[in-house]
Design a protein around this motif. Structure first.
Motif, short mmCIF file in Angstrom:
data_model
loop_
_atom_site.label_atom_id
_atom_site.label_comp_id
_atom_site.label_asym_id
_atom_site.label_seq_id
_atom_site.Cartn_x
_atom_site.Cartn_y
_atom_site.Cartn_z
N PHE A 163 22.10 -13.82 -3.10
CA PHE A 163 21.75 -12.59 -2.41
C PHE A 163 22.47 -12.55 -1.08
O PHE A 163 22.77 -13.59 -0.49
CB PHE A 163 20.24 -12.50 -2.17
N LEU A 209 13.63 -4.26 -2.50
CA LEU A 209 14.31 -4.72 -3.71
C LEU A 209 14.75 -6.17 -3.57
O LEU A 209 14.56 -6.98 -4.49
CB LEU A 209 15.53 -3.84 -4.01
N ASN A 243 13.36 -9.18 -5.91
CA ASN A 243 14.28 -10.05 -6.66
C ASN A 243 14.01 -11.51 -6.36
O ASN A 243 13.86 -12.35 -7.26
CB ASN A 243 15.73 -9.72 -6.29
N LEU A 273 12.47 -14.57 -8.84
CA LEU A 273 13.24 -15.80 -9.06
C LEU A 273 12.46 -17.03 -8.60
O LEU A 273 12.45 -18.07 -9.27
CB LEU A 273 14.57 -15.71 -8.31
N LYS A 298 9.72 -5.55 -13.93
CA LYS A 298 11.01 -4.90 -14.19
C LYS A 298 11.29 -3.65 -13.35
O LYS A 298 12.42 -3.48 -12.88
CB LYS A 298 11.14 -4.56 -15.68
N VAL A 311 12.85 -4.73 -9.75
CA VAL A 311 13.97 -5.66 -9.54
C VAL A 311 15.29 -5.04 -10.00
O VAL A 311 15.32 -3.98 -10.62
CB VAL A 311 13.72 -6.99 -10.29
N SER A 312 16.38 -5.71 -9.68
CA SER A 312 17.71 -5.21 -10.00
C SER A 312 17.97 -5.20 -11.50
O SER A 312 17.26 -5.85 -12.28
CB SER A 312 18.77 -6.06 -9.29
N LEU A 334 18.33 -8.57 -13.38
CA LEU A 334 17.07 -9.30 -13.61
C LEU A 334 16.21 -8.60 -14.66
O LEU A 334 15.49 -9.26 -15.41
CB LEU A 334 16.30 -9.46 -12.31
N GLN A 335 16.30 -7.29 -14.73
CA GLN A 335 15.60 -6.57 -15.79
C GLN A 335 16.11 -7.03 -17.16
O GLN A 335 15.33 -7.32 -18.07
CB GLN A 335 15.81 -5.06 -15.65
N SER A 358 25.51 -12.21 -11.43
CA SER A 358 24.06 -12.32 -11.42
C SER A 358 23.62 -13.73 -11.02
O SER A 358 24.30 -14.72 -11.31
CB SER A 358 23.48 -12.01 -12.81
N ASN A 359 22.49 -13.81 -10.38
CA ASN A 359 21.90 -15.10 -10.01
C ASN A 359 21.56 -15.93 -11.24
O ASN A 359 21.49 -17.16 -11.17
CB ASN A 359 20.64 -14.87 -9.18
#
Length: 305
Positions: free
Chosen positions: A31, A75, A79, A83, A165, A168-169, A172-173, A217-218
């Motif tokens: 992030f 947001l 997120n 996590l 969902k 989050v971004s 992640l969804q 993505s993370n």
């Protein structure tokens, strides 16, 4: 076995392997760096969640905080909170497994268990107080009870993450959906496939699509691990559900039908855009030339992908 017999048929989306291979906590948070001012201005909901998620004893409270107050977070906070919750559940999972894996508790659960029984129902039916305490703790943390190889153990219940969902971004969804699918119906347990060959290739394609769509993505590393496992299933099957018969070395007819139908339905454009489908098409063409058997040429191909 002639390729012509692999006619189109009608048939029907980490397995447990996914969770066990991703228990490790080597995860970095991708992030943007927040300024000191931004850190100071963190929402009260996020601060409370962070305080609670750091300790196993308050993990269930952290979950409740996130469920009830995630709409108060930004947001970026939402997120990070999701996590952190997943990380905390993964970090505690080895302990949770160890707590459940005693002869007395295993037998107590076995005495009352019926297929698909939830953790909360098992807790209400077991007879020993020690078992009840363990299951109560794991129920509060929202782990799921599963049976594999004659043993009972907990896994992360990703289905419950779906409530997050909307906050989050997009990546992640998508990640939550993939993990929920795998946790609700694992691809394989103890070397045995629990899904059909259509779903084997479908899940591998879903992981590939995530990696293509969300490159930064993370959770790229976690999905890449899941993809590698899924790809192994596609081209080799598992120990107890091999793609090739161990004696005749002939490819599974059901798998061949599923793979050919998948390619047919995908069409040239989608195949060209998917390295997995390109390899699958080459694989089937090679097999056709080798009598659908795992010859040395097929083995060499498998080593190359």
């Amino acid at each position: 076995m002639e390729r012509s017999i692999f006619m189109k048929s009608i048939a029907a989306p980490l397995g447990l392997i996914l969770f066990l291979t991703s228990i490790g906590l080597a995860i970095s948070f991708a992030f943007p760096q927040r300024s000191k001012a931004a850190v100071v201005k963190s929402s009260a909901a996020f601060s409370l969640f962070e305080q609670r998620v750091k300790k196993p004893s308050s993990l269930s409270l952290a979950q409740a905080t996130l469920v009830n107050r995630i709409d108060e977070m930004t947001l970026a906070e939402a997120n990070l909170a999701v996590l952190h919750l997943e990380n905390a559940l993964k970090a505690y999972l080895p302990t949770a497994i160890k707590r459940m894996n005693t002869p007395a508790i295993q037998q107590d659960i076995k005495d009352i268990y019926t297929p698909g029984m939830s953790m909360v129902l098992a807790r209400s039916k077991v007879k020993q107080s020690q078992t009840r305490v363990v299951l109560q703790d794991l129920t509060a943390m929202d782990y799921k009870l599963v049976l594999g190889g004659g043993r009972f153990y907990p896994i992360i219940q990703y289905k419950s993450f779906k409530v997050f969902k909307p906050y989050v971004s997009k990546d992640l969804q998508a990640y939550i959906e993939l993990m929920a699918t795998e946790s609700e119906q694992p691809s394989a347990v103890n070397g045995t496939l629990l899904i059909n060959w259509y779903k084997v290739i479908e899940r591998a394609m879903a992981y590939e699509d995530f990696l293509s769509t969300y490159k930064s993505s993370n959770r790229t590393i976690a999905i890449k691990e899941a993809y590698n496992v899924a790809k192994e299933y596609v081209f080799n099957g598992t120990q107890n559900s091999p793609l090739f018969d161990k004696i005749t070395q002939v490819m599974s007819e059901e798998a061949a039908i599923a793979y050919e139908n998948t390619l047919s339905e995908a069409g040239p454009e989608q195949i060209e855009a998917s390295p997995l489908l390109i390899q699958l098409e080459e694989f089937l063409m090679l097999l056709e030339k080798n009598g659908d058997k795992k010859t040395q040429a097929v083995k060499d191909f498998l080593k190359s992908i």
